[in-house]
Design a protein around this motif. Structure first.
Motif, PDB file in Angstrom:
ATOM      1  N   LEU A 531       1.013  -1.270  -0.008  1.00  0.00           N
ATOM      2  CA  LEU A 531       0.046   0.051   0.050  1.00  0.00           C
ATOM      3  C   LEU A 531       0.796   1.246   0.053  1.00  0.00           C
ATOM      4  O   LEU A 531       1.618   1.615   0.976  1.00  0.00           O
ATOM      5  N   ASP A 532       1.010   1.962  -1.196  1.00  0.00           N
ATOM      6  CA  ASP A 532       1.817   2.961  -1.379  1.00  0.00           C
ATOM      7  C   ASP A 532       1.225   4.402  -0.610  1.00  0.00           C
ATOM      8  O   ASP A 532       0.041   4.466  -0.210  1.00  0.00           O
ATOM      9  N   ASP A 533       2.328   5.421  -0.419  1.00  0.00           N
ATOM     10  CA  ASP A 533       1.795   6.609   0.184  1.00  0.00           C
ATOM     11  C   ASP A 533       0.989   6.452   1.647  1.00  0.00           C
ATOM     12  O   ASP A 533       0.026   7.269   1.488  1.00  0.00           O
ATOM     13  N   PHE A 534       1.275   5.578   2.154  1.00  0.00           N
ATOM     14  CA  PHE A 534       0.216   5.296   3.380  1.00  0.00           C
ATOM     15  C   PHE A 534       0.141   6.198   4.203  1.00  0.00           C
ATOM     16  O   PHE A 534       1.182   7.181   4.574  1.00  0.00           O
ATOM     17  N   ILE A 588       9.855   3.382   4.426  1.00  0.00           N
ATOM     18  CA  ILE A 588       9.697   4.600   4.610  1.00  0.00           C
ATOM     19  C   ILE A 588      10.195   5.375   3.340  1.00  0.00           C
ATOM     20  O   ILE A 588      11.617   5.029   3.141  1.00  0.00           O
ATOM     21  N   GLU A 589       9.603   6.044   2.804  1.00  0.00           N
ATOM     22  CA  GLU A 589       9.707   6.727   1.515  1.00  0.00           C
ATOM     23  C   GLU A 589      10.355   8.170   1.664  1.00  0.00           C
ATOM     24  O   GLU A 589      10.107   8.690   2.671  1.00  0.00           O
ATOM     25  N   GLY A 590      11.315   8.611   0.496  1.00  0.00           N
ATOM     26  CA  GLY A 590      11.528   9.934   0.693  1.00  0.00           C
ATOM     27  C   GLY A 590      12.645  10.259   1.530  1.00  0.00           C
ATOM     28  O   GLY A 590      12.768  11.608   2.064  1.00  0.00           O
TER      29      GLY A 590
HETATM   30 CA    CA Z   1       4.860   6.534  -2.704  1.00  0.00          CA
END
Ligand code: CA
Ligand code: C2E
Ligand code: CA
Length: 636
Positions: A531-534, A588-590
């Protein structure tokens, strides 16, 4: 014998029928009068052959002049009632005068003239009864006074010819009266049924313009009202605003508590909205959880925005559904007329566009359509145009960004990110062209090319290195599209266990059941589902549990500057705890800065992605990267 004021429509119809006949009736009566006066001229005194006929003609003329003056007026029911009552009352003296006068002439004539008196009276009676058919009291008065007088008078003469005439007139009166009464009943029935049909038509029209659930005006009524409001604004040189109101978090309520609860909620939303309606505020339900408003004459631009805000405020208070207390917010896309839209359809589309962006950036608030939106629309139109005719195979490519495992210090997998180079538009960001492709229904064409290219690269990577691929929610919306994705994976030569498919949370919950099926099938093949951009969407925990996920990806907005943001720290800590409890991997993105990384590691984060480790890179760069270090397997 009185005119009943009961039915206004009947009164008006009666009046129309009666008034239409009036001049003709008086013409025939006046002609008969003068014909009788003419045959008696010289036989009877002048006051009877000239004076009285002149007087009677005067009465006829006066009535005709009155008719002429009012011929174009369409009287209301009470005026029609008064006119009919007057006609009924006038029938007495008029009938008396027109029957007495010939009888006064009678003694002066010979047998011929006397016969003329009888004939003239009989025809006048018949004609006026016919013409007065729609004013029943007047018609019956004529029958009683005129015909009654005739019958009594001529029967009393004892002269067999006249007695025979009296009997004939009695028979004619009977036939005429019964026939006319029957005709009158038919007339009232006809008017009644036409009226019922009209009322039914009006009711049908009302229902056709009403939303059956909320009793608010429906979509069709909304567009009708919008066209009229624009015309009013043009005529007065004033402004108006159109708002599309969308409930945030309505779909989860429908999924969780059932459609009956959803319907009850919509009904209450409708009730709250209708309380805000007024002469200047029109509210409607467009369908689903989408409502709309038209606001007129509120003053300056600020007043429209303030009103839209107050609408959001109204909807924010909890809704009580029996033992359930539910809270929803509403996002409103607002556009002002005539600034940035110049007709009804434009207004709707722009308000919808503002809503779409409001939903993405600022849920629960008002998003006003701006000049910037206008430019974006044009840009998106250009993108859509270009996408439709693009040679996707040649112009689309994929770059890869590693997902790092902190424990091993190696890349666990690479996320494939789309790149599009168009000969005229140049390099277009996926953040721009993916949403356009989704809305234009073109995204599956892109997915096919991108997935194939990404898998072809992944097939060359060493075994443990995985591929993460972004799927659009539209790719999962139909079983054919999903089957095509599954087919591509099966034929890629990459083991499904190495593949993760990322779905974005904001779009996730439009059709929960279909999504569950699709995710289940992907898992069935052996792929992971992330699940992206959670944290950016509005999914509830129970919905999250309903999906067979393997990973969540914490959106980068919680990561940026996390070392200085206690709230972000709390959020990331709880998301990490949640993923552990649910036994899900957590990326954990970004991650861009060492300070961020330090905090994230302290919080227990293990899988990370971001510019700090590597920017998205070409397939060749991935090959070089992998040549330097062969990753081991890593647990999220
Ligand atoms: Ca994302
Ligand atoms: P996403 O799936 O959340 O992808 C991550 C985006 O964040 C990528 O932008 C990536 O370049 C960027 N990024 C990675 N690390 C950092 C960082 O440290 N700082 C910052 N500021 N950004 C970072 P990109 O490539 O422009 O993609 C944007 C979005 O477009 C993606 O967000 C995804 O939603 C969509 N997208 C990209 N490729 C595809 C695709 O092949 N199919 C579909 N359906 N969507 C795609
Ligand atoms: Ca992604």
């Amino acid at each position: 014998m009185s005119v009943s004021p009961a039915d206004p429509a009947l009164l008006k119809a009666q009046y129309r029928a009666f008034a239409g006949q009036l001049p003709l009736m008086y013409l025939v009566v006046a002609a008969n009068t003068w014909l009788l006066a003419w045959t008696h001229f010289g036989h009877a005194p002048a006051w009877l052959t000239l004076g009285v006929p002149a007087l009677l003609t005067g009465v006829c003329l006066a009535r005709c002049v009155q008719w002429w003056r009012g011929r174009r007026e369409e009287p209301d029911a009470s005026a029609a009632h008064r006119a009919l009552v007057r006609a009924g009352r006038m029938a007495w003296p008029v009938a008396l005068a027109f029957s007495l006068w010939p009888l006064l002439l009678f003694p002066y004539g010979d047998a011929f003239l006397r016969s003329h008196v009888a004939f003239c009276m009989a025809t006048t009676a018949a004609v006026s009864q016919l013409y007065l058919m729609h004013v029943r009291p007047a018609m019956l008065t004529i029958a009683l006074v005129f015909n009654g007088g005739f019958i009594l008078f001529f029967a009393a003469t004892g002269e067999p010819t006249f007695v025979a005439m009296a009997v004939s007139v009695a028979l004619m009166t009977f036939v005429l009266v019964t026939t006319l009464l029957r005709q009158y009943r038919r007339f009232t029935d006809l008017v009644g049924s036409r009226l019922r049909a009209e009322r039914l038509g009006a009711e049908n029209l009302r229902l056709a313009n009403l939303d059956s659930l909320t009793r608010l005006p429906n979509r069709r009524a909304f567009f009708g009202a919008l066209v009229q409001a624009c015309e009013r604004a043009d005529a007065r040189g004033t402004r108006l605003a159109v708002g599309i109101i969308d409930l945030d978090g309505f779909k989860p309520i429908n999924d969780l508590y059932g459609h009956a609860a959803g319907d009850r909620l919509l009904k209450q939303v409708g009730q709250r909205l209708s309380l805000m309606a007024s002469g200047r505020i029109h509210l409607a339900r467009l369908g689903g959880d989408e409502f709309a408003m038209i606001a007129e004459d509120l003053g300056g631009d600020e007043a429209y925005v303030a009103f839209a805000r107050s609408l959001c405020e109204q909807l924010r208070a909890p809704f009580q559904l029996e033992d359930l207390s539910l809270q929803v917010t509403a996002t409103i896309g607002l556009v002002l007329y005539p600034d940035l839209a110049c007709h009804a359809e434009d207004l709707y589309e722009r308000a919808d566009y503002a809503l779409y962006h409001g939903k993405r950036l600022r849920r629960g608030g008002v998003s006003l359509f701006s000049a910037d939106h206008q430019r974006r629309i044009q840009h998106e139109a250009a993108i859509e145009q270009a996408l439709r005719s693009a040679d996707l195979e040649a112009q689309l490519s994929v770059v890869f960004q590693p997902i790092m495992c902190m424990a091993s210090g190696q890349a666990l997998a690479f996320e494939a990110l789309a790149r599009w180079h168009h000969p005229q538009l140049g390099q277009v960001s996926p953040a721009d062209f993916i949403p356009v492709a989704e809305r234009a229904g073109l995204v599956h064409r892109l997915t096919r090319v991108l997935l194939r290219k990404a898998l072809a690269e992944a097939a060359r990577w060493p075994e443990p290195v995985g591929l993460s691929f972004n799927l659009s929610i539209h790719d999962l919306g139909s079983s054919e599209e999903l089957e095509r994705v599954l087919e591509t994976i099966r034929h890629s030569g990459v083991h499904p266990a190495r593949i993760d498919l990322e779905i974005t949370e904001t779009a996730v919950f439009s059709d929960m059941a279909q999504l569950q099926r699709a995710a289940g099938q992907l898992r069935g093949l052996g792929c992971g589902v992330s699940l992206d951009d959670f944290g950016t969407g509005f999914s509830s925990l129970s919905q999250l549990l309903a999906l067979p996920l393997t990973k969540i990806k914490i959106d980068r907005r919680f990561v940026a500057g996390i070392q200085d943001k206690p709230t972000s720290i709390k959020i990331v800590r709880s998301l990490l705890a949640l993923s552990r409890d649910m036994e899900l991997g957590c990326v954990i993105e970004g991650v861009e800065a060492h300070e961020e990384l330090a905090v994230l590691r302290e919080l227990g984060g293990n899988l990370m992605q971001g510019y700090l480790f590597a920017r998205p890179m070409s397939a060749e760069a991935v090959a070089r990267w992998l040549a330097r270090s062969v990753p081991e397997t890593c647990q999220g």
